[in-house]
Design an enzyme around this catalytic site. Structure first.
Site, short mmCIF file in Angstrom:
data_model
loop_
_atom_site.label_atom_id
_atom_site.label_comp_id
_atom_site.label_asym_id
_atom_site.label_seq_id
_atom_site.Cartn_x
_atom_site.Cartn_y
_atom_site.Cartn_z
N HIS A 24 3.45 10.82 0.77
CA HIS A 24 4.35 10.18 1.74
C HIS A 24 5.82 10.23 1.34
O HIS A 24 6.69 10.43 2.18
CB HIS A 24 3.93 8.71 1.94
CG HIS A 24 2.51 8.54 2.38
ND1 HIS A 24 2.06 8.93 3.63
CD2 HIS A 24 1.43 8.03 1.73
CE1 HIS A 24 0.76 8.65 3.74
NE2 HIS A 24 0.36 8.10 2.60
N HIS A 61 0.85 -1.20 0.00
CA HIS A 61 0.00 0.00 0.00
C HIS A 61 0.88 1.25 0.00
O HIS A 61 0.63 2.20 -0.72
CB HIS A 61 -0.93 -0.01 1.22
CG HIS A 61 -1.95 1.09 1.20
ND1 HIS A 61 -2.96 1.17 2.14
CD2 HIS A 61 -2.11 2.16 0.39
CE1 HIS A 61 -3.70 2.25 1.88
NE2 HIS A 61 -3.19 2.87 0.83
N GLU A 116 1.06 8.21 -3.66
CA GLU A 116 1.94 7.75 -2.58
C GLU A 116 3.22 8.59 -2.51
O GLU A 116 3.70 8.91 -1.42
CB GLU A 116 2.29 6.27 -2.79
CG GLU A 116 1.13 5.33 -2.56
CD GLU A 116 0.56 5.44 -1.15
OE1 GLU A 116 1.33 5.35 -0.18
OE2 GLU A 116 -0.67 5.61 -1.01
#
Length: 277
Positions: free
Chosen positions: A143, A90, A139
């Site tokens: 992040h 993920h 992502e």
């Protein structure tokens, strides 16, 4: 007029063809003092942001997050008709930090050497097309730009490459199979899953489930997070003394949301989406 001219002459000195304004000593003193104070204040503020744990871009640990594609598909009405039947990535998430550099945009050409592995190990579960890169873009920008404060993760290729390396090293799929835990129509005890993972890895991961729907008695396993130090070593996911609780890292799709699994509820590990509708 002569007095005025003399006063003006006392504050201006001519050098060649240029007139230079001369500041009175008292004014010069205050100007220097003011400049120094502003510089010192700026340094203190800058130092506070780089050193303080309260700065929004400061983080202490990483989560390598695996999700179970079948459960992800169960939570969504998107076009994931044939999700992978193995745990996929993920994301690699720093705690307490998101969207640290909004000008550092995702560029798929920087990870072209990783694309084959990315499509297998880090697929966009919700969308079947292999050419979609929106998931990776999300992502990276949410992040990756925060994780990039570590030299080992300070580029898109390093960030995605290291996440893939960690994923293969942890090898969650093999661990669960070796422990006899595999997708099925029967239920597992959450304590048995936790004990198997802790025994294999020597640390306690964070396991998240989809709570039972109306008329159901079992929770559905959906996500397993491994916690890492800044040296990329496995550590317990429990909050240690002196640490603040991390930002919520739960997966939410529509009205359904993953949360930490209950130790007392039976746990469903689905093999196919339609099995559990």
């Amino acid at each position: 007029m002569a007095a005025a001219g003399q006063e003006a002459g006392s504050q201006n000195e001519k050098v060649g063809n240029y007139s230079i304004n001369k500041m009175k000593p008292a004014k010069l003193h205050y100007w220097v003092l003011g400049w120094f104070s502003m510089a010192l204040c700026g340094w203190c503020t800058s130092n506070k942001f780089t050193q303080s744990d309260n700065h929004p871009h400061t983080w202490k640990k990483l989560y390598l997050v695996h999700h179970w594609p079948v459960t992800v598909c169960k939570m969504s009405a998107n076009d994931c008709e044939h999700p992978p039947e193995y745990w996929t990535i993920h994301g690699l998430w720093p705690d307490k930090a998101e969207e640290c550099n909004r000008t550092w945009h995702f560029n798929v050409t920087e990870i072209k050497d990783l694309l084959s592995d990315m499509r297998h190990s880090w697929p966009d579960v919700l969308h079947s097309s292999l050419n979609r890169t929106q998931f990776w873009k999300h992502e990276w920008e949410k992040h990756g730009t925060c994780a990039a404060t570590l030299p080992v993760l300070n580029s898109q290729k390093k960030y995605f490459g290291k996440a893939l390396e960690l994923y293969h090293h942890i090898d969650l799929n093999s661990c669960l199979l070796k422990a006899g835990i595999k997708p099925s129509s029967s239920y597992y005890e959450m304590t048995a899953i936790k004990e198997a993972l802790t025994r294999f890895y020597g640390v306690t991961p964070k396991i998240q489930c989809l709570p039972p729907e109306e008329g159901e008695k079992a929770q559905t396993i959906g996500q397993i997070e491994f916690c890492l130090t800044k040296e990329l070593q496995l550590r317990n996911c429990t909050v240690q003394n002196g640490e603040s609780k991390p930002m919520p890292a739960d997966l939410k799709l529509g009205t359904e949301e993953l949360s930490v699994c209950s130790d007392t509820l039976p746990t469903y590990y689905p093999s196919q989406v339609q099995d559990h509708k």
